[in-house]
Design a protein around this motif. Sequence first.
Motif, PDB file in Angstrom:
ATOM      1  N   GLY A 190       5.522   6.904 -14.491  1.00 47.97           N
ATOM      2  CA  GLY A 190       6.941   6.833 -15.299  1.00 47.97           C
ATOM      3  C   GLY A 190       7.110   5.573 -16.110  1.00 47.97           C
ATOM      4  O   GLY A 190       7.934   5.436 -16.963  1.00 47.97           O
ATOM      5  N   ASP A 191       6.148   4.632 -15.767  1.00 45.33           N
ATOM      6  CA  ASP A 191       6.338   3.477 -16.526  1.00 45.33           C
ATOM      7  C   ASP A 191       5.755   3.579 -18.088  1.00 45.33           C
ATOM      8  O   ASP A 191       5.244   4.625 -18.324  1.00 45.33           O
ATOM      9  CB  ASP A 191       5.289   2.082 -15.835  1.00 45.33           C
ATOM     10  N   LYS A 192       6.388   2.632 -18.934  1.00 47.17           N
ATOM     11  CA  LYS A 192       6.248   2.884 -20.608  1.00 47.17           C
ATOM     12  C   LYS A 192       5.559   1.373 -20.737  1.00 47.17           C
ATOM     13  O   LYS A 192       5.823   0.571 -20.470  1.00 47.17           O
ATOM     14  CB  LYS A 192       7.192   3.363 -21.205  1.00 47.17           C
ATOM     15  N   VAL A 193       4.492   1.908 -21.727  1.00 46.12           N
ATOM     16  CA  VAL A 193       3.860   0.453 -22.459  1.00 46.12           C
ATOM     17  C   VAL A 193       4.018   0.824 -23.920  1.00 46.12           C
ATOM     18  O   VAL A 193       3.851   1.876 -24.355  1.00 46.12           O
ATOM     19  CB  VAL A 193       2.404   0.483 -22.167  1.00 46.12           C
ATOM     20  N   TYR A 194       4.316  -0.258 -24.570  1.00 47.18           N
ATOM     21  CA  TYR A 194       5.052  -0.061 -25.916  1.00 47.18           C
ATOM     22  C   TYR A 194       3.992  -1.324 -26.729  1.00 47.18           C
ATOM     23  O   TYR A 194       3.609  -2.481 -26.350  1.00 47.18           O
ATOM     24  CB  TYR A 194       6.556  -0.412 -26.368  1.00 47.18           C
ATOM     25  N   LEU A 195       3.230  -0.782 -27.718  1.00 47.18           N
ATOM     26  CA  LEU A 195       2.337  -1.591 -28.363  1.00 47.18           C
ATOM     27  C   LEU A 195       2.855  -1.757 -29.884  1.00 47.18           C
ATOM     28  O   LEU A 195       3.316  -0.757 -30.437  1.00 47.18           O
ATOM     29  CB  LEU A 195       0.985  -0.865 -28.469  1.00 47.18           C
ATOM     30  N   GLY A 196       2.474  -2.839 -30.772  1.00 46.16           N
ATOM     31  CA  GLY A 196       2.831  -2.864 -31.789  1.00 46.16           C
ATOM     32  C   GLY A 196       1.364  -3.423 -32.762  1.00 46.16           C
ATOM     33  O   GLY A 196       0.986  -4.671 -32.133  1.00 46.16           O
ATOM     34  N   VAL A 197       0.841  -2.581 -33.291  1.00 46.48           N
ATOM     35  CA  VAL A 197      -0.288  -2.633 -33.924  1.00 46.48           C
ATOM     36  C   VAL A 197      -0.359  -2.413 -35.549  1.00 46.48           C
ATOM     37  O   VAL A 197       0.478  -1.752 -36.029  1.00 46.48           O
ATOM     38  CB  VAL A 197      -1.401  -1.679 -33.365  1.00 46.48           C
TER      39      VAL A 197
END
Length: 330
Positions: free
Chosen positions: A309-316
Amino acid sequence: MNLSLITSHNRERLPLLVLAVISLFWSYFYLADSALNDFGQDRPEWLLLVDVFITVPLVCFVYIRDTKQAALKVLVYCSLLVLLGSFIIPETEKRIWPWFESLRYALVAGFVLLELLSIATVVWAIKAAFIREQDLDQAIKDSICRYFSAVPEAVGRLLMVETRVWSYLLFAHKVKPQHFEGEWHFYSDLKDGTQSNQLGFIMIMLFELPIVHLLLHYMVSPWAATVVSVLTLIGMVFFIAEYRALGKRPVSLKRDKLIVRYSVWNPQYIAYEDIAEINLNKEYIKRGKGIKRYNLTGAPNVELVLNSGDKVYLGVNNPSSLVDALNHLR
């Protein structure tokens, strides 16, 4: 109560609890007038000495299995209690306590020497990793685990970040893409001008540093100006290392997992089987529980929803390519 839980999971935390109880009890004993000390008439120093040199070492060596870690904690805890005693024990009751207080300078010198030797050892290990073209993150982790095995895990992780800061500040030019673990690499330096913005921020700090120093020197005090300038320079070390790391540390894909590296922070390893969804993102993401953001400028452009349920957000730089590669490897 589950006694096995106490002996296996929490036993190594008991010395810290004992230290806290001893500190609170003797602070009350020496500072407050009560029936315990005949209302301030009987406050001898030897009572605290018993806990410093008998109780604390005994508890540490009984409840901490690692002898090296136990000895280190005995040294630290006893030093803290000696420092506490110098503040709470009345001057009229001090007989041999001043002698213990004088030892703190030798102790500080010993700690400084130990730290310098440890830092030199870690630097040597990292330099050797460059020669072997080893993953720098793995080299830092191996060095910290080897030479600082006695410290708590949280302190070890902090030391890894600090070591990485100095590594990229001094050796970023030696870091090559082939040094990093992974078959495919995705970078974040060009996304919304992240690295350029960092450089601009560093230039602003450099420009304002002498101006603020002079203003504080004449309007407040030389001491305040020196403190603020030193703290600013320390912060600048981090920002310069972060600026140099942004163009060097990639988000990497292996056959079985995603390795998220960003700035100078510790890498996060995510197995593909733990990822439930992979989406492109254009919205600003607020901080929140269960949310990790690896992005400095603008909105993150890749969203990973984990099975937990956790979320990981990336900026690439190339979000579409990263999403396609992840979907293919899953």
